[in-house]
Scaffold this active site. Structure first.
Site: not given
Ligand code: F6P
Length: 361
Positions: A141, A143
């Site tokens: 991801d 993130d």
């Protein structure tokens, strides 16, 4: 020194490259012992010392290009909030003391924790309770804060981009709208980067809630201009401005998390109704986590693994290895997990894509 290693959370391409680098550096450079812990914290709690596997150089031979993790991973194993059955009732229990005890009894003096924000959060809490941890940032991801890139992202991006390339040709043949749903949780990195790299016409990301009408108009305008097909990349966490994110499974918010999924099909159905154009949806799902790592991820994961061992040798515990610019560096784990890294809706990449006609809804 005995330096343990575990891989937590969902898997990501490059985990084996990290394990290999940790084992080779710890043994080759420092002559340390490297006990591997199978199936993350869950393994240590459920299988106790049977989850420990002494790692030798021959154990990591040939694993650099392999996907997955030879140690196994568990997505549900938060020792601070474990769901257990007591007197026939489901209860949430703190088993972190058990983890610390088992590490101590096994003689594991330091621990390399390879994981995303969930696993590194656990690592930080264990560190605050006295466990000597170093972190390695993993997730497709991308993130996590504190680092420019997590390993696994580049491979997922490659998978998503080549899927978009393939969907392009069939979309064009059939004059269809193709929606591709990609992973990323609440961050739009995979969607944004694969959408730009794959030449998508519409990119929907969680950071920019979209309007149905705007997306439908963009698709119709393309059709009117002669391009009879459109490619839409939707991040699993994308949501309409007048609606909510879509989940395929509800979580209990403590031991299990809710699973995103379904926005791709929702977009396909709604757009077909709004534009009258034939629309299909492809959900890439766990394909993005599978397969061998790209050369970029192999290199990054190897640098991360070796740097994690160096951090331990320097006594820099409670830190996570990170990439900043071209340099491998270290940041406190607490800082890395404090603010998740999100796409900036006003940032250069979004502006550049908008300037080139990409619709963000
Ligand atoms: O965090 C990585 C990730 O692949 C997300 O992109 C996705 O939402 C989630 O994990 C899926 O988790 P699971 O493997 O539990 O289905």
């Amino acid at each position: 020194m005995h330096i343990g290693i575990l891989t937590g959370g969902g898997d990501a391409p490059g985990l084996n490259a990290v394990i290999r680098a940790v084992v080779k550096t710890a043994i080759g450079r420092y002559e340390w012992q490297v006990p591997g812990i199978e199936d993350g914290f869950d393994g240590l709690i459920e299988r106790a010392f049977r989850a420990l596997r002494p790692m030798a150089l021959q154990d990591v031979r040939g694993i650099l290009p392999q996907g997955g993790t030879i140690l196994g991973a568990a997505n549900r194993g938060n020792p601070f909030a474990r769901q257990v059955i007591r007197d026939g009732q489901k209860v949430i229990e703190d088993s972190s003391g058990l983890v610390l005890d088992r590490l101590r009894v096994a003689g594991i003096e330091a621990l390399v924790v390879v994981g995303g924000d969930g696993t590194l959060r656990i690592a930080q809490e264990l560190y605050e309770k006295g466990c000597l941890v170093v972190g390695v940032p993993k997730t497709i991801d991308n993130d996590l804060g504190g680092t420019d890139v997590t390993f696994g992202f580049d491979t997922a991006l490659n998978t998503a981009t080549s899927a978009i390339d393939k969907l392009h040709t069939t979309a064009e043949s059939h004059h269809r709208v193709m929606v591709v749903e990609v992973m990323g949780r609440d961050a739009g990195w995979i969607a944004l980067h694969s959408g730009i790299a794959g030449g998508a016409d519409v990119i929907l990301i969680p950071e920019i809630p979209f309007k149905w009408q705007v997306v439908a108009e963009a698709v119709k305008a393309r059709s009117k201009s002669g391009a009879k097909f459109s490619i839409i990349v939707a991040a699993e966490g994308a949501r309409p401005a007048d609606g909510e994110q879509i989940f395929s499974h509800a979580g209990d918010g403590v031991a299990t998390v809710a699973r995103l999924g379904g926005i791709g099909n929702a977009v396909a159905q709604r757009l077909e109704a709004m534009t009258g154009m034939e629309t299909r949806c492809t959900v890439l799902g766990h394909l993005q986590r599978g397969g061998g790592p790209t050369p970029f991820d192999r290199l990054l994961a190897t640098r991360y693994g070796a740097a994690a061992v160096r951090l331990a040798a320097e006594g820099k515990f409670g830190h996570m290895v990170a990439l900043q610019g071209q340099e491998i560096t270290a940041v406190p784990i607490a800082e890395a997990i404090r603010i998740p890294k999100r796409v900036n809706p006003e940032g250069e990449k979004v502006r550049m894509a908008r300037d080139m006609g990409v619709c963000f809804g």
